[in-house]
Design an enzyme around this catalytic site. Structure first.
Site: not given
Length: 490
Positions: A174, A249, A283, A384
């Site tokens: 996906k 992750e 990230c 974040e």
């Protein structure tokens, strides 16, 4: 305009609902494609196809060198089409062309790496005390659900697809619902090289429906997900039904520690690269810069001076150094964090605004943004942001730097800048992160493991660790003296 379809059992098709999603160029707000909006039923069909194909052995039973030959051909295709792929990635994601070109080269190299690795000897033979030969072998895990983010549409796809295929698995993939363009092109290339029907399947659509269906399915043996920590938790919960393997992750709030004895201009240069490369939508971005107090003011002044000179614009403009954020929704989220920083009392010394001048008013551009005088409890320090926003913090000595660096729920990456080699090693060993650098930032290698500590995820991508993710380990014991054991007398 591109018409993007799903790929299931070797066929290109629209979703069962017939719905489409507009794919937007973040540099100008224009629609560049329409993508099939997949449903739970589409996902279930793709999973069943992948399961049946795996059990048939059409891919899993192929000798490793034959699977490798397909991967080499895919790598060739990526290189042959690299220019077109890079431009499409820019239009879909917004990143500068030079970044997209690097991604395409790395994607081809990743396929080649795993094609070579799967041919190497593996397995172990143990000399045990009994008259038994004990052997350990690696086998494909089965059906792999692969879910990727929007910040590296092609590269993150390849990081998962290449080792999964090398190991002999079938996949249900996906893409992000907002950046499916280059992943679709990759699936076209896999079809062109003759990957057998049913081995690779792609279902588009929202994570809340299609992604959740993949995570929940008892016929999926592994889920590999890259994205936010909140979504990662949901996937972990959904995966409990059949205790499937997970590779996650997730997010980061990575420290970049700069000592007074560092090469000053090198440290400033890499600090800029660490946060503003990829528009901060990385990230592992160095979103917390920790600077020794004796050079703090000097560093802030120089960093801000250079940040203000960064050329922001459309990714296809060769002068552009930083592109737009990926979507209007994400831009509003980033701007919300900037407002939060100001409200909580942080000092804004650079940027902080949406850019609308010079024809950029229809895109999702935000200035390189720098906060100082922050406190550890502020949202911009703890959460974040995933945008071009950085906080610069002050530290006194090594122990203080380590304390501040590890004062986070995340543990993906971190860096140290110093010309004292012993100090660099002392500090980097204490930084609780999975990917670390000394006097550099953002280097990535197909041979080395990628992943984090704490809430930055579980498992590792890339290298031999990445291949292990997509394999099961089996113990085989062979009796060399076949006679009754005599355990029971009668």
């Amino acid at each position: 305009m591109l018409d993007l379809k799903m790929y299931i059992n070797g066929e290109w098709r629209d979703s069962r609902s017939g719905e489409k999603r507009d794919i937007i160029n973040p540099a100008n707000g224009e629609v560049i494609a329409q993508a099939a909006e997949g449903t739970v039923e589409d996902a279930k069909e793709a999973i069943q196809v992948a399961k049946d194909t795996f059990e048939s052995g059409v891919w899993s039973d192929l000798p490793a060198e034959e699977r490798a030959s397909y991967l080499y051909k895919i790598a060739d295709k990526i290189e042959e089409n690299a220019e077109e792929l890079a431009r499409l990635e820019v239009m879909d994601n917004g990143k500068p062309l030079r970044e997209a070109e690097f991604d395409m080269a790395d994607a081809a190299a990743c396929f080649r790496y795993y094609a070579g690795l799967i041919n190497k000897p593996e397995g172990v033979t143990y000399q045990v005390s009994d008259p038994v030969q004990s052997i350990v072998v690696k086998e494909p895990i089965g059906v792999c659900g692969l879910i990727v983010p929007w910040n590296y549409p092609m590269l993150m796809t390849v990081w998962k697809v290449a080792p999964a295929l090398a190991a002999g698995n079938t996949i249900v993939y996906k893409p992000s619902e907002i950046t499916p363009v280059t992943p679709t092109k990759l699936f076209e290339m896999m079809e062109e090289v003759g990957i057998p029907k049913g081995v690779v399947n792609m279902v588009m659509g929202p994570g809340a429906t299609v992604g959740n269906a993949i995570a929940e399915s008892h016929d999926v043996d592994l889920v590999s997900f890259t994205g936010g920590t909140v979504t990662g938790r949901k996937i972990m919960q959904a995966a409990t039904g059949n205790i499937k393997k997970l590779s996650l992750e997730l997010g980061g709030k990575s420290p970049n520690i700069i000592f007074a004895d560092a090469d000053f201009e090198v440290a400033v240069d890499y600090a800029l690269f660490g946060i503003f490369c990829g528009t901060g939508q990385v990230c592992a971005a160095g979103s917390r810069i920790l600077v020794e107090e004796s050079i703090y003011d000097k560093f802030v002044d120089r960093f801000v001076e250079r940040a203000k000179k960064i050329k922001v614009g459309p990714g296809l403009d060769p002068e552009t150094e930083m592109g737009p954020l990926v979507s209007e929704q994400h831009m509003e989220k980033v701007l919300g964090y900037i407002e939060s920083g100001k409200e909580e009392g942080a000092k804004l010394v650079c940027g902080g605004n949406r850019i609308t001048e010079n024809g950029l008013d229809k895109g999702y551009f935000v200035e390189p943004t720098v906060f100082v005088d922050v406190t550890p409890d502020m949202k911009i320090v703890r959460e974040e942001i995933f945008g071009p926003v950085v906080v610069i913090q002050k530290f006194k000595d090594e122990q203080d730097a380590i304390r501040i660096a590890n004062d986070t729920d995340y543990g993906l990456a971190g860096a140290v800048f110093t010309q004292d080699g012993a100090k660099a090693l002392r500090v980097i060993k204490k930084v609780r992160a999975g990917i670390t650098w000394v006097n550099t930032f953002h280097n990535t290698y197909n041979e080395a493991p990628w992943g984090g500590y704490k809430q930055s995820g579980t498992g590792r991508a890339l290298g031999t660790w990445g291949l292990d993710t997509y394999q099961e380990t089996k113990q085989i014991n062979i009796n060399l003296e076949v006679e009754p054991i005599g355990w029971f007398k009668n």
